[in-house]
Design a protein around this motif. Structure first.
Motif, PDB file in Angstrom:
ATOM      1  N   THR A 283       0.688  -1.036  -0.245  1.00 46.49           N
ATOM      2  CA  THR A 283      -0.070   0.144   0.243  1.00 46.49           C
ATOM      3  C   THR A 283       1.089   1.311  -0.258  1.00 46.49           C
ATOM      4  O   THR A 283       1.908   1.440   0.261  1.00 46.49           O
ATOM      5  CB  THR A 283      -0.793  -0.100   1.639  1.00 46.49           C
ATOM      6  N   ILE A 284       0.152   2.282  -0.377  1.00 39.26           N
ATOM      7  CA  ILE A 284       1.017   3.696  -0.285  1.00 39.26           C
ATOM      8  C   ILE A 284       1.465   4.306   1.048  1.00 39.26           C
ATOM      9  O   ILE A 284       2.317   4.573   1.538  1.00 39.26           O
ATOM     10  CB  ILE A 284       0.165   4.598  -1.151  1.00 39.26           C
ATOM     11  N   ASN A 285       0.561   3.467   1.521  1.00 38.66           N
ATOM     12  CA  ASN A 285       0.980   4.234   3.477  1.00 38.66           C
ATOM     13  C   ASN A 285       1.830   3.257   3.738  1.00 38.66           C
ATOM     14  O   ASN A 285       3.196   4.153   4.834  1.00 38.66           O
ATOM     15  CB  ASN A 285      -0.093   3.646   4.703  1.00 38.66           C
ATOM     16  N   SER A 286       2.839   1.876   3.343  1.00 40.27           N
ATOM     17  CA  SER A 286       3.400   0.499   3.825  1.00 40.27           C
ATOM     18  C   SER A 286       4.890   2.183   3.690  1.00 40.27           C
ATOM     19  O   SER A 286       5.394   1.441   4.500  1.00 40.27           O
ATOM     20  CB  SER A 286       3.419   0.051   2.360  1.00 40.27           C
ATOM     21  N   TYR A 287       4.838   2.557   3.666  1.00 45.56           N
ATOM     22  CA  TYR A 287       6.011   3.194   3.016  1.00 45.56           C
ATOM     23  C   TYR A 287       6.202   4.717   3.704  1.00 45.56           C
ATOM     24  O   TYR A 287       7.878   4.990   4.170  1.00 45.56           O
ATOM     25  CB  TYR A 287       6.332   3.415   1.165  1.00 45.56           C
ATOM     26  N   LEU A 375      25.724  -0.942   0.462  1.00 49.65           N
ATOM     27  CA  LEU A 375      24.315  -1.577   0.754  1.00 49.65           C
ATOM     28  C   LEU A 375      23.462  -1.463   0.208  1.00 49.65           C
ATOM     29  O   LEU A 375      23.094  -0.518   0.764  1.00 49.65           O
ATOM     30  CB  LEU A 375      23.669  -1.554   2.030  1.00 49.65           C
ATOM     31  N   PRO A 376      22.581  -2.785  -0.721  1.00 52.97           N
ATOM     32  CA  PRO A 376      21.568  -1.978  -1.299  1.00 52.97           C
ATOM     33  C   PRO A 376      20.100  -1.614  -0.198  1.00 52.97           C
ATOM     34  O   PRO A 376      19.520  -2.233   0.126  1.00 52.97           O
ATOM     35  CB  PRO A 376      20.961  -3.273  -2.184  1.00 52.97           C
ATOM     36  N   LYS A 377      19.148  -0.753  -0.221  1.00 49.90           N
ATOM     37  CA  LYS A 377      18.266   0.189   0.491  1.00 49.90           C
ATOM     38  C   LYS A 377      16.839  -0.123  -0.338  1.00 49.90           C
ATOM     39  O   LYS A 377      16.933  -0.689  -1.728  1.00 49.90           O
ATOM     40  CB  LYS A 377      18.278   0.930   0.147  1.00 49.90           C
ATOM     41  N   LEU A 378      16.049  -0.703   0.058  1.00 47.79           N
ATOM     42  CA  LEU A 378      14.672  -0.810  -0.040  1.00 47.79           C
ATOM     43  C   LEU A 378      14.202  -0.019  -0.378  1.00 47.79           C
ATOM     44  O   LEU A 378      14.540   1.940  -0.170  1.00 47.79           O
ATOM     45  CB  LEU A 378      13.859  -1.128   0.920  1.00 47.79           C
ATOM     46  N   PRO A 379      12.782   0.623  -1.056  1.00 48.07           N
ATOM     47  CA  PRO A 379      11.758   1.667  -2.460  1.00 48.07           C
ATOM     48  C   PRO A 379      11.644   1.760  -1.104  1.00 48.07           C
ATOM     49  O   PRO A 379      11.365   2.347  -0.032  1.00 48.07           O
ATOM     50  CB  PRO A 379      11.286   0.373  -2.781  1.00 48.07           C
ATOM     51  N   ASN A 380      11.476   3.098  -1.680  1.00 49.04           N
ATOM     52  CA  ASN A 380      11.089   4.143  -0.648  1.00 49.04           C
ATOM     53  C   ASN A 380       9.165   4.978  -1.196  1.00 49.04           C
ATOM     54  O   ASN A 380       8.667   5.245   0.164  1.00 49.04           O
ATOM     55  CB  ASN A 380      11.665   5.703  -0.720  1.00 49.04           C
ATOM     56  N   GLU A 381       8.724   4.448  -2.220  1.00 48.88           N
ATOM     57  CA  GLU A 381       7.092   4.347  -2.146  1.00 48.88           C
ATOM     58  C   GLU A 381       6.948   2.653  -2.942  1.00 48.88           C
ATOM     59  O   GLU A 381       7.880   2.640  -3.877  1.00 48.88           O
ATOM     60  CB  GLU A 381       7.166   5.811  -2.817  1.00 48.88           C
ATOM     61  N   LEU A 382       5.249   3.074  -2.964  1.00 53.04           N
ATOM     62  CA  LEU A 382       5.079   2.295  -3.604  1.00 53.04           C
ATOM     63  C   LEU A 382       5.798   1.915  -5.124  1.00 53.04           C
ATOM     64  O   LEU A 382       5.954   1.011  -5.612  1.00 53.04           O
ATOM     65  CB  LEU A 382       3.749   1.910  -3.655  1.00 53.04           C
ATOM     66  N   LYS A 383       6.098   2.942  -5.960  1.00 57.73           N
ATOM     67  CA  LYS A 383       5.289   3.137  -7.184  1.00 57.73           C
ATOM     68  C   LYS A 383       6.692   2.456  -7.185  1.00 57.73           C
ATOM     69  O   LYS A 383       7.637   2.126  -8.594  1.00 57.73           O
ATOM     70  CB  LYS A 383       5.659   4.441  -7.434  1.00 57.73           C
ATOM     71  N   GLN A 384       8.192   2.478  -6.740  1.00 58.76           N
ATOM     72  CA  GLN A 384       9.152   1.918  -7.298  1.00 58.76           C
ATOM     73  C   GLN A 384       9.389   1.005  -6.792  1.00 58.76           C
ATOM     74  O   GLN A 384      10.017   0.323  -7.251  1.00 58.76           O
ATOM     75  CB  GLN A 384      10.916   2.350  -5.692  1.00 58.76           C
ATOM     76  N   SER A 385       8.472   0.142  -6.036  1.00 59.00           N
ATOM     77  CA  SER A 385       8.763  -1.474  -5.695  1.00 59.00           C
ATOM     78  C   SER A 385       7.818  -1.896  -7.130  1.00 59.00           C
ATOM     79  O   SER A 385       8.553  -3.521  -7.332  1.00 59.00           O
ATOM     80  CB  SER A 385       7.650  -2.102  -4.989  1.00 59.00           C
ATOM     81  N   LEU A 386       7.170  -1.763  -7.268  1.00 59.09           N
ATOM     82  CA  LEU A 386       5.872  -2.168  -8.768  1.00 59.09           C
ATOM     83  C   LEU A 386       7.350  -1.945  -9.479  1.00 59.09           C
ATOM     84  O   LEU A 386       7.444  -3.084 -10.993  1.00 59.09           O
ATOM     85  CB  LEU A 386       4.685  -1.180  -9.125  1.00 59.09           C
ATOM     86  N   ALA A 387       7.657  -1.206 -10.272  1.00 55.42           N
ATOM     87  CA  ALA A 387       8.668  -0.899 -11.209  1.00 55.42           C
ATOM     88  C   ALA A 387       9.441  -2.434 -11.275  1.00 55.42           C
ATOM     89  O   ALA A 387       9.954  -2.980 -11.896  1.00 55.42           O
ATOM     90  CB  ALA A 387       9.275   0.141 -10.914  1.00 55.42           C
TER      91      ALA A 387
END
Length: 441
Positions: A283-287, A375-387
């Protein structure tokens, strides 16, 4: 031979069945079926219109049918007249590939080919809040470090006892209940099992907690970050792989107690973590929870980097005991079936390719992250993780490109809806849109 639900209904005095499925957004959908009709439903399934749920279908698509799994049957402890059933979706004589329980069973089948079973347990955190969702339910729960606060826990004794009693009656093996790190936040733990059973129970647990909270005049939310200054709702998963009664992740000779198989499985999870954040943090709120600044208690308890360690809660993956690992990435909005399916698909990738996770890091990642700029970072927003998910060839292969595209399409439409009304800024308060669309996730 499958259990006869019609006979079970007579024996247990069940009058109605809830034939249920979970869509791609994690919404629990059901039909209430009288017991005298269950014989036909057990073979033909309950009919649903796919367009009416989050499944990337159109009104022109054929009906889909939820075929109930008799092994998933739960007689509601608080209403014995009703039996709950998880179901698998079928359309035109075939399983619906882009339905979460089917997606999980596909990954289970791949692991079974190796003679293996994934076992898992989940730690579900939730808030008890006011009915309007604007505040926590207990105005006296104000400590800056409220974790394990006995007084706040016992003020909700009747509600928590009722949920735990239900789990005892259902033989889930609950073993502890506690007040969590945020004011108004609780966690309840039960025994691990095979990953399909855990996903079914996780689905039912969320329904049960919300229902019993309503009974007590409150509202329960698994929303990742309902309050800006408080720790968010995680949903940590403990993972191990077995061959019969033997834990194949266990190696007593290893420093952390993990086998080579476990490290390869772990390597797959690490390699695919950014992409699978789309499943684990959907979700958007997840980030607001991931990469979050310290909360009122002094720590967010959520990961920001892709790393693993021993018994240290500042990393994405923790190895608390020999023979298992804890993945701390997921939050309360994660779809129970996609949570398990994502871990399993990534782990299988690691096993097939013998992926090395690298060396564990034994540091306080919240303080020492600057020492590890690569060190790899986790996505900052949902749009990034979907990409990331869209471009992940392995996950597209595991679940099917059409299935991944359907998930991305639906979640992207939600981002567009949000952007028409709001702008995401994790340093600013939780938006009205987030609360309206995520409180009941």
């Amino acid at each position: 031979m499958a259990k006869n639900l019609f006979k079970i209904a007579k024996q247990k005095k069940i009058k109605y069945f809830l034939i249920s499925f979970v869509d791609l957004f994690g919404v629990l959908r059901s039909k209430l079926v009288p017991a005298n009709a269950i014989k036909e439903m057990q073979t033909a399934g309950a009919g649903f219109a796919g367009f009416a749920a989050w499944l990337d279908m159109t009104p022109a698509d054929s009906d889909m049918f939820g075929i109930p799994d008799p092994d998933s049957l739960i007689q509601l402890p608080w209403n014995k007249e009703i039996g709950w059933l998880a179901s698998d979706l079928w359309m035109n004589g075939k399983p619906v590939e882009a339905s979460p329980r089917v997606m999980l069973k596909k990954q289970i089948k791949e692991l079974t080919k190796r003679g293996l079973t994934m076992k898992s347990g989940v730690e579900c955190e939730y808030f008890l809040i006011s009915e309007d969702g604007k505040s926590i339910a207990d105005p006296r729960d104000t400590q800056s470090k409220p974790c394990y606060d006995q007084s706040a826990l016992m003020r909700r004794y009747e509600l928590i006892k009722e949920i735990c009693d239900c789990m005892i009656e259902m033989r889930w093996g609950p073993y502890q209940n506690d007040h969590e790190d945020a004011n108004g936040q609780f966690e309840m733990n039960w025994d691990y099992s095979d990953c399909l059973t855990t996903a079914d129970r996780h689905t039912f647990f969320k329904y049960m907690v919300k229902t019993i909270a309503e009974k007590h005049g409150l509202r329960a939310t698994f929303m990742p970050k309902p309050f800006q200054n408080l720790t968010g709702n995680g949903c940590h998963a403990h993972i191990s792989v077995w061959q019969g009664k033997k834990n194949k992740f266990l190696d007593p000779k290893d420093k952390l107690g993990l086998s080579k198989m476990a490290y390869n499985f772990l390597g797959g999870v690490i390699k695919n973590a950014s992409s699978l954040s789309a499943f684990f943090n959907p979700t958007i709120n997840s980030y607001r929870r991931i990469n979050a600044p310290p909360t009122k208690s002094g720590a967010s308890w959520s990961p920001s980097s892709i790393s693993y360690t021993g018994n240290n809660r500042t990393h994405m993956i923790r190895i608390p005991d020999p023979g298992r690992f804890e993945l701390r990435l997921m939050d309360g909005s994660a779809n129970p079936y996609l949570l398990q399916a994502g871990v399993l698909a990534a782990g299988l990738h690691g096993l097939k390719n013998k992926i090395n996770p690298g060396k564990p890091l034994h540091c306080n990642m919240y303080k020492d992250y600057k020492k590890y700029p690569n060190l790899p970072k986790l996505p900052n927003e949902l749009k990034q993780s979907l990409a990331q998910l869209k471009n992940n060839k392995e996950m597209n292969k595991s679940f099917g490109k059409d299935t991944i595209n359907s998930f991305i399409k639906l979640r992207s439409s939600e981002i567009k809806e949000f952007n028409r009304k709001e702008k995401f800024n994790k340093s600013k308060p939780v938006t009205k849109w987030e609360s309206q669309n995520t409180l009941d996730c």
